[in-house]
Design an enzyme around this catalytic site. Structure first.
Site, PDB file in Angstrom:
ATOM      1  CG  ASP A   1      -2.369   0.699   0.954  1.00  0.00           C
ATOM      2  OD1 ASP A   1      -2.331   1.736   0.048  1.00  0.00           O
ATOM      3  OD2 ASP A   1      -3.266   0.177   1.307  1.00  0.00           O
ATOM      4  CG  ASP A   2      -1.060   5.124  -0.321  1.00  0.00           C
ATOM      5  OD1 ASP A   2      -0.826   4.812  -1.432  1.00  0.00           O
ATOM      6  OD2 ASP A   2      -1.962   5.178   0.639  1.00  0.00           O
TER       7      ASP A   2
END
Length: 482
Positions: A264-265
């Site tokens: 994810d980020d």
């Protein structure tokens, strides 16, 4: 430095007199190695916001580093015991080489957790070792499920002056167990994070390696004066929600010299979700991000939102490298979010193999529940990007504001984007945005008109440092018997 701990068993039976003599010897400052045969005297050095007067080893509290024995009680007993020294120079807990299986445990103020280079904290897969907490008030519910959330592996609330550091020791979340249960819909509560501090001040997380987190890795929330420095975060790029570092409703944060590979980020800046975040009203502001290296094929190097309902302001990012990452900078919001993202400054990014360099969306539809106010519109303004080089890019930018609520004061300058062989035919798409560009290639959309080379320095980046940049770390030298 005073050495603390519990005397280890000896092979011969000791009398009360012998025990007293040993304690007297310790009180007179004799070396622990002389007073306790068979133990190892370990010296170590590190830099931190604070050094500690007292030190103990997890082995003093019955810890066993065999990778099989649960050490949850040992860790919590150690912290509880060492908390008595908060007003006497603070204390530190040393974790030597070994594999230390543990569930969630909570730290205390004026405390350092130090991991030896060969120490591995292994997160327990027994859910009974993970207390369940109430949802965060700025979120209103858990992220994985409507109810509460499992406490993080290393947790703390209402703390002051806490350090988690080491010689690049490892914290392994053993996340596959949690990912599988998440995908199968078997979790009643939100997965735990590896490190979380709430309502805390003066926090340092540095020089450790985080592996395979069940969900987010590092989550300071409702906190201030935070340093996250020199950590490595690694998770499979397909693992769910394994964000790297997520400052959430925090003030004065410095994130620097970190290497992150995640599903994810790599960094996600947050401040609450829809009506809950609006009501709680605590922004993330005065955030510095520098010298980040990120690999995240399905997410962003730096994301702002989507949970940004308390506001995000004064974010300064520089010297960012991203490889095989979906987007460089991503702003995520929607109708119902409210809040704001403003005064964002980014410079000197080097990007390789990206889907987008810039992505802003006002149509990120995930909501906490159906009670959000669709008329709560976010304010996105003062977005400054400059001095960026990218290659092998599929699309330069996808900028989508909200009809009737455009994203404004966007400034992009001195940007060179090399397009991939199979890039999109239209490199820029822009709707409901306003701003300017200068010396940007390929040519931006008409909503961001080129102002010519004389405006190449138009995009701001503040010269005055934030107070968190004035924090200078101390050199600490310690020793411990284990």
């Amino acid at each position: 430095m005073e050495l603390l701990g519990i005397l280890s068993p000896v092979r011969i039976q000791v009398t009360r007199i012998a025990t007293v003599l040993v304690l007297v010897a310790l009180s007179l400052g004799l070396k622990g190695a002389e007073a306790r045969k068979g133990r190892i005297l370990e010296s170590f050095e590190y830099t931190a916001i604070s050094c500690r007067r007292h030190t103990a080893s997890i082995t003093d509290f019955g810890g066993v580093g065999d990778g099989k024995t649960s050490n949850t009680k040992a860790f919590q007993d150690a912290v509880n015991h060492l908390s008595q020294y908060a007003s006497d120079g603070g204390a530190q807990l040393y974790v030597p080489a070994g594999q230390w299986l543990t569930g969630s445990f909570s730290l205390t103020s004026y405390f350092t957790l130090y991991l030896d280079k060969d120490a591995v904290l292994l997160a327990s897969q027994d859910m009974k070792e993970w207390p369940v907490l109430k949802p965060l008030p700025s979120y209103g519910r858990g992220r994985d499920a409507p109810g509460g959330r499992f406490s993080s592996l290393i947790f703390g609330t209402n703390l002051t002056d806490v350090v988690v550091t080491g010689a690049n020791g490892t914290i392994d979340g053993q996340g596959a167990f949690w990912w599988q249960n998440f995908h199968k819909g078997k979790l009643k509560y939100t997965r735990p994070y590896l490190i979380e501090f709430m309502y805390s001040d003066n926090i340092q997380i540095s020089n450790v390696t985080l592996l395979n987190s069940p969900s987010w890795n590092v989550h300071p929330v409702y906190s201030s004066n935070i340093l996250v420095q020199g950590i490595t975060i690694i998770a499979p790029v397909t693992s769910p929600n394994t964000d790297g570092i997520n400052p959430d409703s925090c003030t004065n944060v410095r994130i620097e010299d970190n290497y992150i590979v995640s599903g994810d980020d790599c960094i996600a800046v947050k401040s609450g979700w829809d009506e809950y975040g609006i009501s709680f009203g605590m922004p993330t502001k005065q955030l510095v991000i520098r010298r980040l290296t990120c690999i995240s094929p399905y997410s962003a190097a730096i994301a702002l939102g989507s949970e940004m309902s308390g506001g995000i302001q004064d974010v300064r990012a520089e010297d960012i490298t991203a490889v095989h990452t979906e987007s460089g900078i991503r702003i995520k919001t929607a109708r119902g979010r409210g809040g704001f993202v403003k005064d964002i400054y980014v410079k000197r990014m080097t990007l390789h193999t990206m889907k987008w360099v810039f992505w802003m969306t006002g149509n990120y539809k995930a909501h906490a529940d159906n009670h959000y106010d669709p008329n709560a519109l976010p304010v996105i303004q003062g977005i400054n990007y400059r001095d960026i080089v990218a290659d092998n890019v599929s699309m330069a930018a996808r900028l989508e504001g909200i009809e009737g609520d455009p994203f404004t004061q966007i400034c992009i300058s001195n940007v060179t984007i090399g397009m991939a062989a199979k890039a999109k035919k239209v490199p820029w798409t822009c709707t409901d945005v306003e701003g300017i560009t200068s010396v940007v290639s390929p040519q931006p959309c008409d909503l961001l008109p080129d102002q010519g080379p004389e405006k190449i320095t138009a995009c701001d980046f503040p010269a005055e440092p934030l107070s968190i940049d004035r924090v200078v770390l101390k050199s600490c030298t310690d020793r411990v018997n284990y």
